[in-house]
Design a protein around this motif. Structure first.
Motif, PDB file in Angstrom:
ATOM      1  N   UNK A  41       0.852  -1.195   0.000  1.00 41.56           N
ATOM      2  CA  UNK A  41       0.000   0.000   0.000  1.00 41.56           C
ATOM      3  C   UNK A  41       0.887   1.245   0.000  1.00 41.56           C
ATOM      4  N   UNK A  42       0.911   1.981  -1.117  1.00 47.61           N
ATOM      5  CA  UNK A  42       1.688   3.225  -1.110  1.00 47.61           C
ATOM      6  C   UNK A  42       1.012   4.258  -0.209  1.00 47.61           C
ATOM      7  N   UNK A  43       1.812   4.975   0.546  1.00 49.63           N
ATOM      8  CA  UNK A  43       1.306   6.032   1.419  1.00 49.63           C
ATOM      9  C   UNK A  43       1.923   7.343   0.935  1.00 49.63           C
ATOM     10  N   UNK A  44       1.062   8.305   0.635  1.00 51.57           N
ATOM     11  CA  UNK A  44       1.516   9.589   0.108  1.00 51.57           C
ATOM     12  C   UNK A  44       1.520  10.647   1.208  1.00 51.57           C
ATOM     13  N   UNK A  45       2.531  11.497   1.211  1.00 51.91           N
ATOM     14  CA  UNK A  45       2.584  12.567   2.214  1.00 51.91           C
ATOM     15  C   UNK A  45       1.570  13.663   1.915  1.00 51.91           C
ATOM     16  N   UNK A  46       1.263  14.454   2.926  1.00 49.41           N
ATOM     17  CA  UNK A  46       0.368  15.594   2.804  1.00 49.41           C
ATOM     18  C   UNK A  46       1.151  16.746   2.167  1.00 49.41           C
ATOM     19  N   UNK A  47       0.698  17.205   1.015  1.00 49.71           N
ATOM     20  CA  UNK A  47       1.426  18.252   0.286  1.00 49.71           C
ATOM     21  C   UNK A  47       1.544  19.519   1.125  1.00 49.71           C
ATOM     22  N   UNK A  48       0.430  20.012   1.657  1.00 44.54           N
ATOM     23  CA  UNK A  48       0.450  21.278   2.387  1.00 44.54           C
ATOM     24  C   UNK A  48       1.246  21.205   3.682  1.00 44.54           C
ATOM     25  N   UNK A  49       1.281  20.054   4.279  1.00 43.36           N
ATOM     26  CA  UNK A  49       1.977  19.893   5.567  1.00 43.36           C
ATOM     27  C   UNK A  49       3.452  19.530   5.384  1.00 43.36           C
ATOM     28  N   UNK A  50       3.769  18.675   4.421  1.00 45.04           N
ATOM     29  CA  UNK A  50       5.096  18.067   4.354  1.00 45.04           C
ATOM     30  C   UNK A  50       5.975  18.466   3.179  1.00 45.04           C
ATOM     31  N   UNK A  51       5.407  19.006   2.111  1.00 44.76           N
ATOM     32  CA  UNK A  51       6.223  19.331   0.927  1.00 44.76           C
ATOM     33  C   UNK A  51       7.006  20.616   1.155  1.00 44.76           C
TER      34      UNK A  51
END
Length: 137
Positions: A41-51
């Motif tokens: 299961x790929x887990x994607x980071x939160x763009x607004x929080x982590x990018x």
């Protein structure tokens, strides 16, 4: 403690701190990562929080089409640039990007996340998009 022992102790402490930083910023590690570079299961980071690059980039689509299994991190970085999230420092097995891809309807675009999973030898093996409607699928 003599100077050599102090230096060895300082290096050991620095090494331990570096390993500790490996997990920093990687709360989004995918589930079921295998040595051959697959995930259940790929887990994607939160763009607004982590990018660090929240607006993403408009990648060269020709470069994106050249991405393939077996590529090194240097080869991927040459094609796509550096990952858009702080992935960690040691033994990183996932890179995440935020790409803006044109829809073909004038200037309209869709923002997509792209994940590269590396095997235990640090060669790219699997690639994932979010959302499923991304043109790169």
């Amino acid at each position: 403690m003599n100077k050599i022992q102090k230096r060895i102790a300082a290096l050991a402490l620095a090494g331990a701190a570096l390993v500790g930083l490996q997990g920093c910023g990687t709360a989004w590690v995918s589930k079921g990562l295998t040595d051959d570079g697959r995930v259940s299961e790929p887990v994607f980071p939160d763009i607004q929080k982590d990018a660090w690059l929240k607006d993403g980039t408009f990648p060269n689509v020709s470069n994106l089409h050249q991405v393939a299994s077996g590529m090194s991190k240097d080869q991927l970085q040459d094609l796509l640039g550096k990952p858009h999230f702080n992935e960690g420092l040691v033994d990183v097995r996932e890179w995440d990007y935020v790409f803006n891809l044109r829809t073909g309807q004038g200037p309209a675009f869709i923002t997509c996340q792209y994940k590269v999973i590396f095997d235990s030898r640090h060669k790219a093996q699997s690639f994932h998009w979010q959302p499923a409607s991304c043109p790169g699928q």
